[in-house]
Scaffold this active site. Structure first.
Site, short mmCIF file in Angstrom:
data_model
loop_
_atom_site.label_atom_id
_atom_site.label_comp_id
_atom_site.label_asym_id
_atom_site.label_seq_id
_atom_site.Cartn_x
_atom_site.Cartn_y
_atom_site.Cartn_z
N SER A 99 1.23 3.93 -3.21
CA SER A 99 0.80 5.34 -3.19
C SER A 99 2.07 6.26 -3.39
CB SER A 99 0.58 5.74 -1.64
OG SER A 99 1.41 5.47 -0.80
N LYS A 100 3.29 5.77 -3.05
CA LYS A 100 4.55 6.62 -3.26
C LYS A 100 4.79 6.50 -4.67
CE LYS A 100 5.76 8.56 0.62
NZ LYS A 100 5.60 10.12 0.66
N ALA A 122 0.83 -1.23 0.07
CA ALA A 122 -0.01 0.07 -0.14
C ALA A 122 0.85 1.36 -0.12
CB ALA A 122 -1.08 -0.08 1.21
N TYR A 123 1.90 1.32 0.95
CA TYR A 123 2.80 2.60 0.97
C TYR A 123 3.55 2.80 -0.47
CZ TYR A 123 6.86 5.14 2.24
OH TYR A 123 7.77 6.09 2.36
N SER A 124 3.91 1.46 -0.91
CA SER A 124 4.80 1.75 -2.09
C SER A 124 3.96 2.08 -3.27
CB SER A 124 5.48 0.31 -2.46
OG SER A 124 6.36 0.11 -1.28
#
Length: 235
Positions: A156-157, A152-154
């Site tokens: 979004s980035k 999820a983090y990757s």
């Protein structure tokens, strides 16, 4: 030392570990800095001396367009314009797909992509009016390759990286550059607490990231736009 003297710079996520240090680095180099944060603005006497004259805007939810527009317009009205926007606001979650929640993907998009999108959209007309408008986004090295628990983090980035590239193309003939920094693990108090056995000396520091931001805001970087710049220390 890259010259940002006199430039009016808005920094989002500016009450956090990276945002505050980045703002301090810019102020040390002569920028007129405005600090935007979602939480309550810190008391002025708790800030580094370099930020004694900084304009503080707390309680701003950049995940929504209207508060972002109001904050950016307020800064531009107070200072007579805006030369640069530094999008630091964001968040992190470690969560596997198997055991995690789909809602986490929405959350990461909201806090990482939409904050940068809304602040940038709000700033465009002000930056176009500047002699040398600049946007610098904070993406992440994980935007290029995700590890377990980083989906999820990757994602979004990676969205921040694509936003950077799209805006750079959109604004390149209007005198505004748009670039992103891709840090590795940042040496913050929270990361040290979360990874106490790590070799902290290998991590990139907030000051090191701040100096790259200062370079991208300077005239020396006027020919750079659409770049995704790894700032990774020795990770």
């Amino acid at each position: 030392m890259n010259n940002v003297n006199g430039k009016i710079v808005a920094v989002t996520g500016a009450f956090g570990s990276l945002g505050l240090v980045a703002a301090q680095v810019l102020a040390e180099r002569g920028a007129r800095v405005a600090l935007i944060g979602r939480g309550r603005a810190p008391d002025a006497d708790t800030l580094p001396s370099q930020l004694a004259d900084a304009f503080l805007l707390g309680g701003v939810d950049l995940g929504e367009p209207a508060p972002a527009q109001e904050a950016i317009d307020t800064i531009a009205a107070r200072h007579g314009g805006l030369d640069a926007l530094v999008n630091v606001a964001g968040g992190f979650r470690w969560e596997t797909v198997a055991d995690g929640s789909v809602d986490t993907w929405d959350l990461m998009f909201q806090v990482n992509v939409k904050t940068a999108l809304n602040a940038s959209k709000a700033a465009i007309r002000h930056l176009v009016a500047s002699d040398a408008g600049r946007i610098v986004n904070i993406s992440a090295g994980a935007a290029l390759k995700a590890g377990a628990g980083m989906g999820a983090y990757s994602a979004s980035k990676a969205g921040v990286a694509r936003l950077t590239e799209a805006l750079a193309e959109e604004l390149k003939d209007k005198g505004v550059t748009v670039n992103a920094i891709l840090p590795s693990i940042i040496d913050t108090r929270q990361n040290r607490a979360d990874m106490p056995d790590a070799d902290f000396s290998r991590w990139v520091t907030p000051v090191q990231i701040g100096t790259v931001i200062a370079f991208l805001l300077s005239e020396d970087a006027q020919a750079i736009t659409g770049a995704l710049i790894p700032v990774t220390g020795r990770v």
